[in-house]
Motif scaffolding. Structure first.
Motif, PDB file in Angstrom:
ATOM      1  N   LEU A   1     -68.982   5.750  98.446  1.00  0.00           N
ATOM      2  CA  LEU A   1     -69.948   5.545  97.361  1.00  0.00           C
ATOM      3  C   LEU A   1     -71.316   6.005  97.835  1.00  0.00           C
ATOM      4  CD1 LEU A   1     -68.911   1.973  96.102  1.00  0.00           C
ATOM      5  CD2 LEU A   1     -67.976   4.215  95.444  1.00  0.00           C
ATOM      6  N   GLY A   2     -71.826   7.045  97.233  1.00  0.00           N
ATOM      7  CA  GLY A   2     -73.126   7.592  97.615  1.00  0.00           C
ATOM      8  C   GLY A   2     -72.967   8.969  98.223  1.00  0.00           C
ATOM      9  N   LEU A   3     -73.577   9.972  97.583  1.00  0.00           N
ATOM     10  CA  LEU A   3     -73.483  11.347  98.072  1.00  0.00           C
ATOM     11  C   LEU A   3     -74.863  11.937  98.331  1.00  0.00           C
ATOM     12  CD1 LEU A   3     -70.577  12.869  95.949  1.00  0.00           C
ATOM     13  CD2 LEU A   3     -70.585  12.383  98.406  1.00  0.00           C
ATOM     14  N   GLY A   4     -75.746  11.115  98.899  1.00  0.00           N
ATOM     15  CA  GLY A   4     -76.975  11.669  99.446  1.00  0.00           C
ATOM     16  C   GLY A   4     -76.622  12.505 100.665  1.00  0.00           C
ATOM     17  N   ALA A   5     -77.624  12.923 101.424  1.00  0.00           N
ATOM     18  CA  ALA A   5     -77.362  13.786 102.582  1.00  0.00           C
ATOM     19  C   ALA A   5     -76.404  13.131 103.565  1.00  0.00           C
ATOM     20  CB  ALA A   5     -78.682  14.141 103.262  1.00  0.00           C
ATOM     21  N   MET A   6     -76.633  11.838 103.881  1.00  0.00           N
ATOM     22  CA  MET A   6     -75.760  11.169 104.842  1.00  0.00           C
ATOM     23  C   MET A   6     -74.402  10.859 104.225  1.00  0.00           C
ATOM     24  SD  MET A   6     -75.354  10.209 107.930  1.00  0.00           S
ATOM     25  CE  MET A   6     -76.969  10.102 108.717  1.00  0.00           C
ATOM     26  N   GLY A   7     -74.381  10.395 102.961  1.00  0.00           N
ATOM     27  CA  GLY A   7     -73.109  10.114 102.318  1.00  0.00           C
ATOM     28  C   GLY A   7     -72.230  11.356 102.229  1.00  0.00           C
TER      29      GLY A   7
ATOM     30  N   ALA B   1     -74.925  13.056  89.047  1.00  0.00           N
ATOM     31  CA  ALA B   1     -73.904  14.090  89.245  1.00  0.00           C
ATOM     32  C   ALA B   1     -74.234  14.931  90.470  1.00  0.00           C
ATOM     33  CB  ALA B   1     -73.824  14.975  88.003  1.00  0.00           C
ATOM     34  N   ARG B   2     -73.386  14.809  91.490  1.00  0.00           N
ATOM     35  CA  ARG B   2     -73.516  15.632  92.686  1.00  0.00           C
ATOM     36  C   ARG B   2     -72.130  16.092  93.103  1.00  0.00           C
ATOM     37  NH1 ARG B   2     -78.002  12.556  96.561  1.00  0.00           N
ATOM     38  NH2 ARG B   2     -79.767  12.850  95.140  1.00  0.00           N
TER      39      ARG B   2
ATOM     40  N   VAL C   1     -63.622   1.086 101.349  1.00  0.00           N
ATOM     41  CA  VAL C   1     -64.723   1.621 100.559  1.00  0.00           C
ATOM     42  C   VAL C   1     -65.962   1.693 101.444  1.00  0.00           C
ATOM     43  CG1 VAL C   1     -66.189   1.279  98.537  1.00  0.00           C
ATOM     44  CG2 VAL C   1     -63.759   0.634  98.443  1.00  0.00           C
ATOM     45  N   VAL C   2     -66.429   2.899 101.690  1.00  0.00           N
ATOM     46  CA  VAL C   2     -67.606   3.129 102.532  1.00  0.00           C
ATOM     47  C   VAL C   2     -68.805   3.324 101.617  1.00  0.00           C
ATOM     48  CG1 VAL C   2     -68.664   4.619 104.267  1.00  0.00           C
ATOM     49  CG2 VAL C   2     -66.202   4.148 104.356  1.00  0.00           C
ATOM     50  N   VAL C   3     -69.854   2.566 101.875  1.00  0.00           N
ATOM     51  CA  VAL C   3     -71.044   2.583 101.018  1.00  0.00           C
ATOM     52  C   VAL C   3     -72.216   3.162 101.803  1.00  0.00           C
ATOM     53  CG1 VAL C   3     -72.587   1.204  99.586  1.00  0.00           C
ATOM     54  CG2 VAL C   3     -70.192   0.510  99.862  1.00  0.00           C
ATOM     55  N   CYS C   4     -72.862   4.173 101.257  1.00  0.00           N
ATOM     56  CA  CYS C   4     -74.056   4.754 101.879  1.00  0.00           C
ATOM     57  C   CYS C   4     -75.037   5.099 100.770  1.00  0.00           C
ATOM     58  CB  CYS C   4     -73.692   5.980 102.706  1.00  0.00           C
ATOM     59  SG  CYS C   4     -75.080   6.629 103.673  1.00  0.00           S
ATOM     60  N   LEU C   5     -75.862   4.123 100.409  1.00  0.00           N
ATOM     61  CA  LEU C   5     -76.808   4.278  99.312  1.00  0.00           C
ATOM     62  C   LEU C   5     -78.242   4.254  99.841  1.00  0.00           C
ATOM     63  CD1 LEU C   5     -75.014   2.001  96.697  1.00  0.00           C
ATOM     64  CD2 LEU C   5     -74.906   4.491  96.903  1.00  0.00           C
ATOM     65  N   THR C   6     -79.195   4.336  98.944  1.00  0.00           N
ATOM     66  CA  THR C   6     -80.599   4.442  99.346  1.00  0.00           C
ATOM     67  C   THR C   6     -81.073   3.225 100.120  1.00  0.00           C
ATOM     68  OG1 THR C   6     -81.019   5.752  97.354  1.00  0.00           O
ATOM     69  CG2 THR C   6     -82.939   4.826  98.485  1.00  0.00           C
ATOM     70  N   ASP C   7     -80.743   2.022  99.618  1.00  0.00           N
ATOM     71  CA  ASP C   7     -81.175   0.791 100.252  1.00  0.00           C
ATOM     72  C   ASP C   7     -80.292  -0.351  99.769  1.00  0.00           C
ATOM     73  OD1 ASP C   7     -82.084   0.269  97.619  1.00  0.00           O
ATOM     74  OD2 ASP C   7     -84.118   0.939  98.110  1.00  0.00           O
ATOM     75  N   TYR C   8     -80.566  -1.554 100.246  1.00  0.00           N
ATOM     76  CA  TYR C   8     -79.733  -2.695  99.882  1.00  0.00           C
ATOM     77  C   TYR C   8     -79.908  -3.089  98.414  1.00  0.00           C
ATOM     78  CZ  TYR C   8     -77.482  -3.962 104.241  1.00  0.00           C
ATOM     79  OH  TYR C   8     -76.665  -3.976 105.333  1.00  0.00           O
ATOM     80  N   GLU C   9     -81.049  -2.793  97.847  1.00  0.00           N
ATOM     81  CA  GLU C   9     -81.226  -3.057  96.420  1.00  0.00           C
ATOM     82  C   GLU C   9     -80.222  -2.241  95.616  1.00  0.00           C
ATOM     83  OE1 GLU C   9     -84.679  -2.821  92.930  1.00  0.00           O
ATOM     84  OE2 GLU C   9     -85.200  -2.443  95.030  1.00  0.00           O
ATOM     85  N   ALA C  10     -80.033  -0.984  96.015  1.00  0.00           N
ATOM     86  CA  ALA C  10     -79.049  -0.141  95.347  1.00  0.00           C
ATOM     87  C   ALA C  10     -77.641  -0.679  95.565  1.00  0.00           C
ATOM     88  CB  ALA C  10     -79.164   1.294  95.856  1.00  0.00           C
TER      89      ALA C  10
ATOM     90  N   PRO D   1     -78.560  11.979 113.373  1.00  0.00           N
ATOM     91  CA  PRO D   1     -78.798  12.738 112.130  1.00  0.00           C
ATOM     92  C   PRO D   1     -77.511  13.182 111.448  1.00  0.00           C
ATOM     93  CG  PRO D   1     -80.122  13.581 113.967  1.00  0.00           C
ATOM     94  CD  PRO D   1     -79.134  12.632 114.555  1.00  0.00           C
ATOM     95  N   THR D   2     -77.667  13.655 110.209  1.00  0.00           N
ATOM     96  CA  THR D   2     -76.505  14.058 109.408  1.00  0.00           C
ATOM     97  C   THR D   2     -75.688  15.149 110.083  1.00  0.00           C
ATOM     98  OG1 THR D   2     -77.907  15.622 108.183  1.00  0.00           O
ATOM     99  CG2 THR D   2     -77.597  13.437 107.227  1.00  0.00           C
ATOM    100  N   ASP D   3     -76.352  16.062 110.803  1.00  0.00           N
ATOM    101  CA  ASP D   3     -75.598  17.181 111.370  1.00  0.00           C
ATOM    102  C   ASP D   3     -74.746  16.784 112.566  1.00  0.00           C
ATOM    103  OD1 ASP D   3     -77.614  16.829 113.227  1.00  0.00           O
ATOM    104  OD2 ASP D   3     -78.438  18.843 113.056  1.00  0.00           O
ATOM    105  N   THR D   4     -74.870  15.530 113.030  1.00  0.00           N
ATOM    106  CA  THR D   4     -74.009  15.062 114.125  1.00  0.00           C
ATOM    107  C   THR D   4     -72.725  14.413 113.612  1.00  0.00           C
ATOM    108  OG1 THR D   4     -74.954  12.827 114.249  1.00  0.00           O
ATOM    109  CG2 THR D   4     -76.064  14.565 115.510  1.00  0.00           C
ATOM    110  N   ILE D   5     -72.697  14.055 112.330  1.00  0.00           N
ATOM    111  CA  ILE D   5     -71.558  13.309 111.804  1.00  0.00           C
ATOM    112  C   ILE D   5     -70.294  14.164 111.881  1.00  0.00           C
ATOM    113  CG2 ILE D   5     -70.646  12.029 109.832  1.00  0.00           C
ATOM    114  CD1 ILE D   5     -73.167  10.853 111.210  1.00  0.00           C
ATOM    115  N   GLY D   6     -69.248  13.587 112.459  1.00  0.00           N
ATOM    116  CA  GLY D   6     -68.007  14.316 112.671  1.00  0.00           C
ATOM    117  C   GLY D   6     -67.962  15.061 113.989  1.00  0.00           C
ATOM    118  N   THR D   7     -69.039  14.969 114.781  1.00  0.00           N
ATOM    119  CA  THR D   7     -69.077  15.635 116.083  1.00  0.00           C
ATOM    120  C   THR D   7     -69.130  14.599 117.202  1.00  0.00           C
ATOM    121  OG1 THR D   7     -71.483  15.730 116.437  1.00  0.00           O
ATOM    122  CG2 THR D   7     -70.518  17.379 114.951  1.00  0.00           C
ATOM    123  N   ALA D   8     -69.048  15.079 118.427  1.00  0.00           N
ATOM    124  CA  ALA D   8     -69.067  14.183 119.590  1.00  0.00           C
ATOM    125  C   ALA D   8     -70.426  13.527 119.784  1.00  0.00           C
ATOM    126  CB  ALA D   8     -68.682  14.963 120.843  1.00  0.00           C
ATOM    127  N   SER D   9     -71.456  14.017 119.105  1.00  0.00           N
ATOM    128  CA  SER D   9     -72.806  13.478 119.285  1.00  0.00           C
ATOM    129  C   SER D   9     -73.114  12.292 118.379  1.00  0.00           C
ATOM    130  CB  SER D   9     -73.840  14.583 119.021  1.00  0.00           C
ATOM    131  OG  SER D   9     -73.666  15.661 119.911  1.00  0.00           O
TER     132      SER D   9
END
Length: 287
Positions: free
Chosen positions: A8-14, A35-36, A58-67, A117-125
């Protein structure tokens, strides 16, 4: 086949998280309030209930806890019996409150903090901290996923402490370059020597943490009286050049308070204990 996962959430990190799950072979369903597009290989739906129904995790990655609080409560019945892995940044208290809500609805809850950062996700870093319900699903995000214990606020507690160190340091870098430039010293001239200063931080971190464990703060190598004097010189120079010295003034105020209360001969690590002693007795403390 690896287990299905909903993001849930398709910002840069999601988006990076959903991409990593897809790459790791998890059938991945995504939802976003606006829509993304979903990553290649993932399914996108505009129906959040359908997205949750598609997976037990269900993995949640939204703007903040209010969201998060605006999205999850209406889904309480659908989420019952499922695992919510919340990777939204927030405070430890917010994590505990959400964990309590989840428990009342028979929802398993993991609170996580992504420290890279986002570019490390899925990598060894990649580095993803988590606490609450222990889960292996985060291994798809790559790198390390330290489990910090069952208390759900611990991951967020580590997160805010580490970000405190990072952003305070970054503010120091910005101010140091401004100070240098006020003396016609180019940032590129200062940078090699600045890296040398930063190389001292690992030693300071190890030394101060050991002193706090022992409850002893020797000032034989560097004490608070000397530190306060050095900070005062920086403030004087900065303000003479019209630079904002509020961050250094805040640090100086702490050091001077320690000196004024008889701890001028103590080491700088004593400031941690002094800060703790100024927390009101009725303040809520985690853990």
């Amino acid at each position: 086949m690896t287990e299905p996962v909903t993001v849930l959430g398709l910002g840069a990190m999601g988006y990076a998280i959903a991409s990593a799950f897809t790459a790791a072979g998890h059938p991945t369903t995504t939802w976003n309030r606006s829509a993304r597009p979903a990553p290649d290989g993932a399914v996108r739906t505009d129906d959040v209930t359908a997205a949750v129904t598609a997976s037990k995790t269900v993995v949640v990655c939204l703007t903040d806890y209010e969201a998060v609080r605006s999205v999850l409560p209406p889904l309480a019945d659908t989420l019952r019996g499922r695992l919510v892995v919340n990777l939204t940044s927030g405070s430890p208290d917010a994590a505990r409150e959400l964990a309590e809500w989840a428990a009342t609805h028979d929802i398993l809850y993991t609170d996580g903090a992504i420290m890279t950062p986002t570019d490390t996700i899925g990598t060894a870093s990649a580095l993803t901290l988590h606490s609450g319900h222990q889960t292996e699903v985060l291994s798809a995000l790559g790198g390390n996923q330290p489990y910090l214990g069952a208390e759900p606020g611990r991951a967020a507690g580590f997160d805010v402490a580490l970000l405190d160190l990072f952003w305070t340091s970054v503010a120091g870098v910005a101010h140091a370059f401004a100070m240098a430039r006020s003396e016609n010293i180019a940032a590129t001239e200062l940078a090699p020597l600045a890296r040398g200063i930063s190389d001292l931080l690992p030693m300071v971190i190890d030394e101060y943490s050991a002193r706090l464990e022992e409850g002893k703060h020797p000032g034989d190598a560097a004490n608070l009286r000397t530190a306060a004097a050095g900070m005062a010189h920086i403030i004087e120079t900065a303000e003479a050049r019209g630079l904002d010295a509020s961050v250094m003034r805040a640090a100086h105020t702490l050091a001077q308070r320690a000196v004024d209360t008889g701890h001028g001969a103590d080491g700088i690590s004593y400031l941690t204990e002094m800060l703790e002693r100024n927390v009101p007795e009725n303040a809520t403390r985690g853990g």
